[in-house]
Design a protein around this motif. Structure first.
Motif, PDB file in Angstrom:
ATOM      1  N   ARG A  53       0.738  -1.254  -0.065  1.00  0.00           N
ATOM      2  CA  ARG A  53      -0.105   0.184   0.030  1.00  0.00           C
ATOM      3  C   ARG A  53       0.843   1.201  -0.074  1.00  0.00           C
TER       4      ARG A  53
ATOM      5  N   ARG B 212      -8.419  16.030   2.978  1.00  0.00           N
ATOM      6  CA  ARG B 212      -9.494  15.367   2.698  1.00  0.00           C
ATOM      7  C   ARG B 212     -10.274  15.700   4.105  1.00  0.00           C
ATOM      8  N   THR B 213      -9.805  15.494   5.342  1.00  0.00           N
ATOM      9  CA  THR B 213     -10.378  15.631   6.394  1.00  0.00           C
ATOM     10  C   THR B 213     -10.933  17.159   6.528  1.00  0.00           C
TER      11      THR B 213
ATOM     12  N   LEU C  19       0.273  11.882  13.709  1.00  0.00           N
ATOM     13  CA  LEU C  19      -0.724  12.085  12.639  1.00  0.00           C
ATOM     14  C   LEU C  19      -2.097  12.796  13.088  1.00  0.00           C
TER      15      LEU C  19
ATOM     16  N   SER D 141       4.038   7.357  15.443  1.00  0.00           N
ATOM     17  CA  SER D 141       3.338   7.971  14.120  1.00  0.00           C
ATOM     18  C   SER D 141       1.737   8.202  14.078  1.00  0.00           C
TER      19      SER D 141
ATOM     20  N   GLY E 141       1.160  11.415   1.670  1.00  0.00           N
ATOM     21  CA  GLY E 141       0.006  10.521   1.987  1.00  0.00           C
ATOM     22  C   GLY E 141      -0.623  11.377   3.497  1.00  0.00           C
ATOM     23  N   MET E 142       0.230  11.645   4.129  1.00  0.00           N
ATOM     24  CA  MET E 142      -0.150  12.483   5.420  1.00  0.00           C
ATOM     25  C   MET E 142      -0.931  13.994   4.934  1.00  0.00           C
TER      26      MET E 142
ATOM     27  N   PHE F  52       5.165  13.242   4.677  1.00  0.00           N
ATOM     28  CA  PHE F  52       5.226  12.698   3.446  1.00  0.00           C
ATOM     29  C   PHE F  52       3.648  13.063   3.016  1.00  0.00           C
TER      30      PHE F  52
ATOM     31  N   ASN G 189       0.091   5.153  -1.511  1.00  0.00           N
ATOM     32  CA  ASN G 189      -0.854   6.107  -1.030  1.00  0.00           C
ATOM     33  C   ASN G 189      -0.088   6.905  -0.227  1.00  0.00           C
ATOM     34  N   LEU G 190       1.215   6.556   0.232  1.00  0.00           N
ATOM     35  CA  LEU G 190       2.232   7.512   0.799  1.00  0.00           C
ATOM     36  C   LEU G 190       2.714   8.616   0.105  1.00  0.00           C
TER      37      LEU G 190
ATOM     38  N   LEU H 125      -3.516  16.467  12.585  1.00  0.00           N
ATOM     39  CA  LEU H 125      -4.728  16.768  11.770  1.00  0.00           C
ATOM     40  C   LEU H 125      -5.811  17.627  12.853  1.00  0.00           C
TER      41      LEU H 125
END
Lengths: 86, 423
Positions: free
Chosen positions: B33, B265-266, B220, B216, B258-259, B256, B36-37, B224
């Motif tokens: 996966r 998106r949030t 994250l 991590s 993806g973060m 990175f 998506n990073l 956010l």
């Protein structure tokens, strides 16, 4: 304002969002002891799941308060408690 | 008098790089996966490179472009870093020396994890706005490295499938230099349009000189929380601010890619109730231009948000003036959302620095070469007293096509660092 929900209702909502974020788990038979990390969810996936659950439940708290659970059942316990069911 | 911002800026991404997916594979990390990073490459610091050499190499072209009279108006030099080489003496003193700046200049360093660059920038902006020395300029250099060092007693084979270095694939090395003045030709600050938000949290830190420690997931979540609350404070102070329409581009501190995608998106879900597809389109339009350089250099901590700013200016469409919204986050933590305006001429000015070419000129390492550098880097640990290095004979420094001479560490004698220019 967050609505009061039963543990089973919260569990169902969490599973729905896990399947939304990780479609490959559509047919997985979930157990409360399943770990999202072991199911293949990376940190971004886990944050997405938590965000979507919070949104569905209108739960407006700092995200950092939802850290710590080691499996889906513990996450449901914590969210259930945050909804005022402690 | 309230015109202030970035007069000129430049990025230096070092001499060497490595592919991130190749490195993850080499360490036995799951790359299923990894797409998506949104990571591609990261810069790798050589033993002859430290945060001082990076800082000087980033700032040198800006200084060379000034007249002697303009250069003498630099009255404030701030290095912003979590990679300092001394608890007392600031790296700005070395930078000041190798850039040959006027001695009537304030020299110091500041730290707050990845927020340091923004902290320095805002201090410089307020120095100019205060008009205590009309016409003065400030040089702010955010410079950070995560030096790849194999710890004593550890074998290379032990790194595979281990928890060691969770941040190894994302940590970069580099510096961004900002010349701040009342002639903001590259980025004009929206004065007073700042939302800041901070609190105590133990997400990631450097409690020992050469090592990062982190959680991590916590980092994250904290990122956010800050992304949302810093913007809400900004919106409270700026009449009519709208997350979806006020800013033509969004610039993020990028540990990175993806973060950043998750954060965007949030916020879009929460603040504009947008659906999945329109959020994806918005990400590609407003955010992706700022990710290009970040995906190639990796996380350079205090400098990352300005690396993303440079990328946004180089990669965006400036057929007319654009407003950029910038989000900065530093673990521990402090964060800020601020904005500014970029003109069509700003893009042409920044293009003169040829940042893209500089990143392409870095030597591409394979994983074996990278592992050997982890051993070669051992003597350059924090607190080294005496050391002699040979930048002129180094194979990677020699292999890099350099458009101009670059500064490298050649000696440490009684803790005092000495550097040499290599053409």
């Amino acid at each position: 304002m967050a609505e009061v929900k039963s543990w089973d209702e919260v569990y169902a909502i969490v599973l729905k969002h896990v399947r939304d974020v990780l479609p490959e788990l559509q047919s997985h038979a979930f157990q409360p002891s399943d770990s999202l990390r072991e199911l293949g969810a990376n940190s971004i996936d886990r944050a997405d799941i938590v965000m979507e659950v919070m949104e569905t439940l209108s739960l407006d708290i700092p995200r950092v308060e939802l850290l710590g659970p080691r499996c889906i059942g513990e996450l449901v316990d914590l969210i259930h408690a945050k909804l005022g069911n402690a | 008098m309230s015109v202030v911002g970035i007069e000129a800026m430049n990025v230096f991404g070092g001499t060497a790089r490595i592919g991130v997916i190749e490195l993850m594979d080499h360490r036995g990390l799951d790359t299923k996966r990894a797409d998506n990073l949104l990571m591609v490459e990261r810069s790798v610091a050589l033993p002859q490179e430290d945060p001082i050499s990076f800082a000087v190499n980033a700032a040198k072209p800006l200084i060379d472009a000034l007249s002697p009279a303009e250069r003498d108006r630099i009255e404030l030099l701030i290095t912003c870093s979590e990679s300092g080489i001394d608890f007392g003496k600031s790296m700005s003193t070395y930078v000041h020396h190798y850039l040959g700046l006027n001695r009537n200049c304030r020299l110091f360093e500041l730290k707050q994890a990845c927020y340091s660059g923004t902290a320095g920038f805002q201090m410089a902006v307020n120095f100019i706005l205060s008009q205590t020395s009309p016409g003065a300029k400030a040089l702010v250099i955010a410079t950070d490295i995560a030096r790849a060092v194999l710890p004593e007693g550890v074998e290379l084979s032990m790194l595979r499938n281990s928890e060691w270095g969770y941040a190894e694939p994302s940590s970069g090395a580099g510096a961004v230099a900002l010349l701040v003045s009342d002639t903001p030709r590259v980025f004009q600050v929206d004065v007073g349009a700042n939302g800041y938000y901070g609190y105590e949290v133990m997400d990631t830190c450097r409690p020992v000189p050469d090592g990062d420690v982190g959680d991590s997931d916590l980092s994250l979540m904290s990122y956010l929380d800050c992304c949302e609350n810093a913007y809400l404070e900004y919106a409270k102070r700026v009449d009519g601010a709208d997350y979806a329409s006020t800013f033509q581009y969004l610039v993020f501190h990028t540990p990175f890619g993806g973060m950043v995608k998750g954060a965007h998106r949030t916020l879009m879900r929460k603040l504009s109730k947008a659906d999945r597809q329109s959020i994806e389109n918005d990400f590609n339009t407003r955010v992706m231009p700022g990710l290009d350089y970040c995906q190639r250099v990796g996380n350079i901590m205090g400098a990352t948000v300005f690396l993303s700013l440079a990328s946004t200016i180089d990669r965006g469409d400036y057929s007319s003036a654009r407003r950029l919204g910038c989000f900065s986050y530093g673990s521990g933590c402090c964060s800020e959302f601020f904005s500014g305006v970029v003109q069509p001429a700003s893009q042409q000015l920044l293009a003169q620095q040829r940042i893209d070419d500089g990143l392409n000129q870095r030597v591409l390492l394979n994983v074996e070469e990278y592992d050997q550098l982890m051993i070669a880097n051992r003597p350059v640990r924090f607190g080294v007293r005496d050391l002699t290095l040979d930048p002129h004979g180094d194979r990677y420094i020699g292999a890099m096509a350099k458009p101009r001479p670059l500064l490298y560490l050649s000696q440490v004698a009684g803790f005092h660092r000495k550097y040499e220019w290599v053409a």
